[in-house]
Design a protein around this motif. Structure first.
Motif, short mmCIF file in Angstrom:
data_model
loop_
_atom_site.label_atom_id
_atom_site.label_comp_id
_atom_site.label_asym_id
_atom_site.label_seq_id
_atom_site.Cartn_x
_atom_site.Cartn_y
_atom_site.Cartn_z
N GLY A 29 0.81 -1.21 0.00
CA GLY A 29 0.00 0.00 0.00
C GLY A 29 0.84 1.26 0.00
O GLY A 29 0.56 2.21 -0.74
N ARG A 30 1.88 1.28 0.81
CA ARG A 30 2.75 2.46 0.88
C ARG A 30 3.47 2.68 -0.44
O ARG A 30 3.60 3.83 -0.90
N LEU A 31 3.93 1.62 -1.07
CA LEU A 31 4.64 1.75 -2.34
C LEU A 31 3.71 2.27 -3.44
O LEU A 31 4.15 2.94 -4.37
N ASP A 84 10.75 7.03 -6.93
CA ASP A 84 10.75 6.93 -5.46
C ASP A 84 10.57 5.48 -5.01
O ASP A 84 11.16 5.05 -4.01
N ARG A 85 9.78 4.74 -5.74
CA ARG A 85 9.55 3.33 -5.41
C ARG A 85 10.85 2.53 -5.56
O ARG A 85 11.19 1.70 -4.71
N LEU A 86 11.57 2.81 -6.63
CA LEU A 86 12.84 2.10 -6.85
C LEU A 86 13.85 2.46 -5.77
O LEU A 86 14.60 1.59 -5.30
N ARG A 87 13.87 3.73 -5.37
CA ARG A 87 14.79 4.13 -4.29
C ARG A 87 14.44 3.39 -3.00
O ARG A 87 15.34 2.94 -2.28
N ALA A 88 13.15 3.25 -2.73
CA ALA A 88 12.74 2.55 -1.52
C ALA A 88 13.13 1.08 -1.55
O ALA A 88 13.34 0.46 -0.50
N LEU A 89 13.25 0.54 -2.77
CA LEU A 89 13.59 -0.87 -2.92
C LEU A 89 15.05 -1.09 -3.28
O LEU A 89 15.47 -2.21 -3.59
N ASN A 90 15.84 0.00 -3.25
CA ASN A 90 17.29 -0.05 -3.47
C ASN A 90 17.69 -0.48 -4.89
O ASN A 90 18.77 -1.03 -5.09
#
Length: 210
Positions: free
Chosen positions: A42-44, A51-57
């Protein structure tokens, strides 16, 4: 005159979100990323792709290669994906209203045609692949030119922020649907012409098209 309704495929026509997450998790380590946990989906969905890719490294420059490998694995499992609830009926009703229908997606034409043939969906007169994840505006313009369509007579239907951005660049009306990947909040921030919460709502929009 009714619009030529041009659909995105994954997340818009078919419920492929969970398959996409599973394929990403299978490949994440290879591209330096981490797996998506169920509780963070949900947050993603509130985040843009960068931004999603940054959150997932995952570095953004690795996205094209990751997406390509994911598409190759996709075909083996996609035939059993379900259409969005109510979509089959909506497609039939759009045809009855005199709408011409097409698909323009970042997925491959081969994957899409394989799904359509397997599931008996022969209502689309065009299936086109936009190979550049962030180049849908050029792909839409190219398809419209090839088919002799005015951009203002198109209605693009997609489930991602980038779909709305692409249409804004070329003044194509766009309906953003909330049953795909991106959240209703993120889609609203992109400023679509229409925000749809069900295929039936999309049908109502087209009925009132001027």
């Amino acid at each position: 005159m009714k619009p030529f309704v041009l659909f995105d495929f994954d997340g818009t026509l078919v419920q492929s979100k969970l398959l996409a997450i599973r394929l990403f998790n299978d490949l994440a380590g290879k591209y330096g990323g981490r797996r998506i946990a169920e509780e963070e989906i949900g947050r993603l969905s509130d985040l843009s792709i960068p931004d999603r890719l940054r959150a997932l490294n995952v570095p953004l420059y690795k996205l094209p290669a990751l997406a390509l490998e994911g598409k190759r694995a996709y075909r083996k499992e996609s035939a059993h994906l379900r259409l969005a609830e109510g979509m089959r009926e909506t497609l039939g009703a759009l045809r009855e209203q005199g709408c011409r229908l097409g698909i323009l997606s970042s997925n491959t034409s081969e994957n899409i045609r394989h799904y359509l043939e397997t599931n008996g969906l022969d209502v689309f007169e065009a299936v086109h692949s936009a190979s550049n994840l962030f180049g849908k505006d050029k792909a839409i313009r190219s398809l419209a030119r090839a088919m002799g369509l005015e951009l203002s007579r198109l209605l693009y239907v997609g489930d991602e922020f980038r779909d709305v951005e692409a249409c804004r660049k070329i003044d194509v009306p766009v309906a953003a649907v909330t049953w795909g990947w991106d959240s209703a909040k993120l889609l609203a921030e992109a400023g679509p012409d229409y925000l749809c919460h069900s295929p039936e709502e999309l049908l109502s929009i087209v009925k009132g098209w001027e």
